[in-house]
Design an enzyme around this catalytic site. Structure first.
Site, PDB file in Angstrom:
ATOM      1  N   LYS A  28       0.870  -1.391  -0.165  1.00  0.00           N
ATOM      2  CA  LYS A  28       0.060   0.250  -0.083  1.00  0.00           C
ATOM      3  C   LYS A  28       0.821   1.172   0.120  1.00  0.00           C
ATOM      4  CE  LYS A  28      -3.043   0.726   3.562  1.00  0.00           C
ATOM      5  NZ  LYS A  28      -2.890   1.947   4.051  1.00  0.00           N
ATOM      6  N   ARG A  33       3.069   6.026  -3.295  1.00  0.00           N
ATOM      7  CA  ARG A  33       4.099   6.789  -3.599  1.00  0.00           C
ATOM      8  C   ARG A  33       4.153   6.671  -5.342  1.00  0.00           C
ATOM      9  NH1 ARG A  33       4.050   5.751   1.557  1.00  0.00           N
ATOM     10  NH2 ARG A  33       5.493   6.681   3.057  1.00  0.00           N
ATOM     11  N   GLY A 101      -5.455   7.853   5.752  1.00  0.00           N
ATOM     12  CA  GLY A 101      -4.347   8.778   6.407  1.00  0.00           C
ATOM     13  C   GLY A 101      -3.270   8.956   5.471  1.00  0.00           C
ATOM     14  N   SER A 173       6.775   8.954  12.429  1.00  0.00           N
ATOM     15  CA  SER A 173       5.857   8.835  11.304  1.00  0.00           C
ATOM     16  C   SER A 173       6.305   8.886  10.004  1.00  0.00           C
ATOM     17  CB  SER A 173       4.745   9.898  11.808  1.00  0.00           C
ATOM     18  OG  SER A 173       3.721   9.995  10.666  1.00  0.00           O
ATOM     19  N   ASP A 326       1.732  -1.152  11.835  1.00  0.00           N
ATOM     20  CA  ASP A 326       0.282  -1.764  11.615  1.00  0.00           C
ATOM     21  C   ASP A 326      -0.064  -3.236  12.008  1.00  0.00           C
ATOM     22  OD1 ASP A 326      -0.161   0.802  10.336  1.00  0.00           O
ATOM     23  OD2 ASP A 326       0.559   0.385   8.365  1.00  0.00           O
ATOM     24  N   ARG A 357      -6.518   1.470  18.200  1.00  0.00           N
ATOM     25  CA  ARG A 357      -6.347   0.129  17.944  1.00  0.00           C
ATOM     26  C   ARG A 357      -5.989  -0.941  19.105  1.00  0.00           C
ATOM     27  NH1 ARG A 357      -3.358   0.167  11.847  1.00  0.00           N
ATOM     28  NH2 ARG A 357      -5.341   0.170  11.130  1.00  0.00           N
ATOM     29  N   ARG A 404      -7.882  -3.078   9.450  1.00  0.00           N
ATOM     30  CA  ARG A 404      -6.853  -4.163  10.073  1.00  0.00           C
ATOM     31  C   ARG A 404      -7.504  -4.928  11.260  1.00  0.00           C
ATOM     32  NH1 ARG A 404      -2.824  -3.569   6.899  1.00  0.00           N
ATOM     33  NH2 ARG A 404      -2.193  -1.563   6.284  1.00  0.00           N
TER      34      ARG A 404
HETATM   35  C1  S3P Z   1       2.364   4.729   6.272  1.00  0.00           C
HETATM   36  C2  S3P Z   1       2.919   5.121   7.473  1.00  0.00           C
HETATM   37  C3  S3P Z   1       2.366   4.581   8.803  1.00  0.00           C
HETATM   38  C4  S3P Z   1       1.470   3.539   8.640  1.00  0.00           C
HETATM   39  C5  S3P Z   1       0.529   3.671   7.539  1.00  0.00           C
HETATM   40  C6  S3P Z   1       1.138   3.670   6.223  1.00  0.00           C
HETATM   41  C7  S3P Z   1       3.170   5.246   5.055  1.00  0.00           C
HETATM   42  O1  S3P Z   1       1.772   5.778   9.370  1.00  0.00           O
HETATM   43  O2  S3P Z   1       0.672   3.452   9.908  1.00  0.00           O
HETATM   44  O3  S3P Z   1      -0.470   2.748   7.290  1.00  0.00           O
HETATM   45  O4  S3P Z   1       2.736   4.688   4.123  1.00  0.00           O
HETATM   46  O5  S3P Z   1       3.788   6.132   5.193  1.00  0.00           O
HETATM   47  P1  S3P Z   1       2.536   6.797  10.296  1.00  0.00           P
HETATM   48  O6  S3P Z   1       3.287   7.638   9.538  1.00  0.00           O
HETATM   49  O7  S3P Z   1       1.314   7.483  11.080  1.00  0.00           O
HETATM   50  O8  S3P Z   1       3.132   5.968  11.231  1.00  0.00           O
END
Ligand code: S3P
Length: 444
Positions: A28, A33, A101, A173, A326, A357, A404
């Site tokens: 994903k 990206r 997100g 993050s 995750d 979660r 999830r």
């Molecule tokens: C992700 C980063 C993570 C992950 C999300 C995908 C990404 O989030 O939980 O499922 O693709 O950069 P955080 O950056 O909030 O840790």
């Protein structure tokens, strides 16, 4: 919010051992990206193995709304004609991020250094999640935001020209890191992100692959320092997306806890910044064998042979959390079947994912008959020592629009005595549309 507009409940029940070979969909993070960078590059980008989940489709729709051409060929390949860095167009309507997100935070970064105004909207789950973590650095770069308490719906006026910054991540993050780096693409000068704790590095790898001038080094304090020189010129690429380790994790745990199972999961991405779940499950006694290791799309990949194993509880090292952030919901399910106690700490970020979660899994696992206790930043689980959870409750597990949670409790269900009723399986479509088909195929 606990359900989508038309929830699809399902009771997941034991159907014997899992046997066979499966291939999970594309990663994903890498899929998002590849669409974003392809849409910003000059020329054509071709992507195979793209995850066609709703989250990635939200990213594709947004990039189309800002000028990119994105199509799927009859052979299943995705073709993107980019607009060039700086070339994003003003979207005519709000950008609907759905449940995603990653789409939201990375696109906020991308848009923030373009002279356009964009409104971001999302579903009930996404509208609860904190965006202040990206609003802060992007405001320093010059973008302007209107929101209620840093949540969606949110309107951003991009900065042109944006100002390069040096930003030390206050939370581990990859989304925040990526938002700042993507903003740096159309910002003259050097934009720097300092990462005290390493997180997934797909953005860095792919930005370099598209031709951006990006460097990453470790400083004396052991922090990663990532610099991007803007404005960047990106050139279209051919990308093969490896299978998603976060999706594979559900089948790894299912095969480990359902007696008699022996499953081969092909083409799983094993980037160090993502593979923590495999390390932890092996520490718990899980039999996970890497077959045919190779490089796919610039990322390490292998096929994984997973066999039912007698698991034992461990103290999970909090330093490993970012590389499996995750995977904790499904790790809790594995721990509920292990002998002895598993203690997880350092999980505060789990509370701001698609759902909280920690609490949601504590409630769900209790309903299935597991012994779990929630702490402020983690979970303590006393496992059954290999016996199935009793489960069988008439009450449905509430998934709170979180894919999830739905998949983790599906795994708990097929390993249980009485089955687990999941209130809504529709969120699974966001990241793993064929999850149920693959699971049903393995237990048939
Ligand atoms: C992700 C980063 C993570 C992950 C999300 C995908 C990404 O989030 O939980 O499922 O693709 O950069 P955080 O950056 O909030 O840790």
């Amino acid at each position: 919010m606990s359900a989508s507009a038309s929830p699809t409940p399902r009771r997941f029940v034991a159907q014997g051992p899992l046997k066979g070979t499966i291939r999970v969909p594309g990663d994903k993070s890498i899929s998002h990206r590849s669409i974003m960078l392809g849409a910003l590059a000059l020329g054509e980008t071709r992507v195979t193995g793209l995850l066609e989940g709703e989250d990635v489709m939200s990213t594709a729709a947004a990039m189309r709304a800002m000028g990119a051409t994105i199509t799927k060929t009859d052979s299943g390949e995705w073709v993107i004609q980019g607009v060039g860095v700086g070339g994003l167009l003003q979207p005519e309507t709000a950008l609907d991020m759905g449940n995603s997100g990653t789409s939201t935070r990375l696109l906020m970064g991308l848009v923030s250094s373009h002279a356009i105004t964009a409104t971001f909207i999302g579903d009930a789950s996404l509208s609860k999640r904190p965006m202040g973590r990206v609003i802060d650095p992007l405001s320093t770069m010059g973008a302007d935001f209107t929101s209620t308490e840093g949540r969606l719906p949110l309107t951003m006026r991009g900065a042109s020209p944006a100002v390069p910054i040096t930003y030390r991540l206050p939370v581990a993050s990859a989304q925040v890191k990526s938002a700042v780096l993507l903003a740096g693409l159309n910002t003259a000068g050097v934009t720097t992100v300092i990462e005290p704790v390493p997180t997934r590095d797909h953005s860095e790898r792919m930005l370099k692959g598209f031709g951006a001038n990006l460097t990453a080094e470790t400083n004396e304090a052991g922090e990663r320092v990532i610099r991007i020189h803007g404005p960047a010129e990106l050139t279209g690429q051919t990308i093969e997306v490896p299978g998603d380790p976060s999706s594979a994790a559900f089948f790894i745990v299912a095969a480990l806890i359902v007696p008699g199972s022996d499953v081969l999961i092909e083409n799983v991405g094993l980037n160090d910044t993502r593979a923590g779940i495999i390390t932890v499950l092996r520490q718990m006694g899980g039999s996970i064998e890497e077959v045919n290791p190779r490089i796919v799309g610039g990322e390490p990949v292998a096929d994984l042979r997973v066999r039912h194993s007698a698991l034992h509880g461990i103290n999970v090292d909090p330093a490993i959390v970012p590389s499996m952030v995750d995977e904790f919901p499904v790790l809790f399910v594995a721990a509920a079947h292990a002998a002895g106690r598993t203690i997880c700490t350092g999980l505060e970020e789990l509370r701001v994912k698609e759902s909280d979660r920690i609490t949601v899994m504590r409630v769900a696992l209790e309903l299935a008959g597991a012994k779990v206790a929630e702490t402020e930043d983690g979970m303590i689980i006393d496992g059954t020592g290999g016996a199935p959870l009793p489960a069988g409750a008439a009450e449905a597990v509430a998934t709170h629009l979180d894919h999830r949670i739905a998949m983790s409790m599906a795994v708990a269900g097929i390993a249980s005595e009485g089955g687990v009723l999941v209130d809504d399986t529709s969120p699974i479509r966001t990241s793993f549309p064929n999850f149920e088909a693959l699971m049903d195929g393995l237990v048939a």
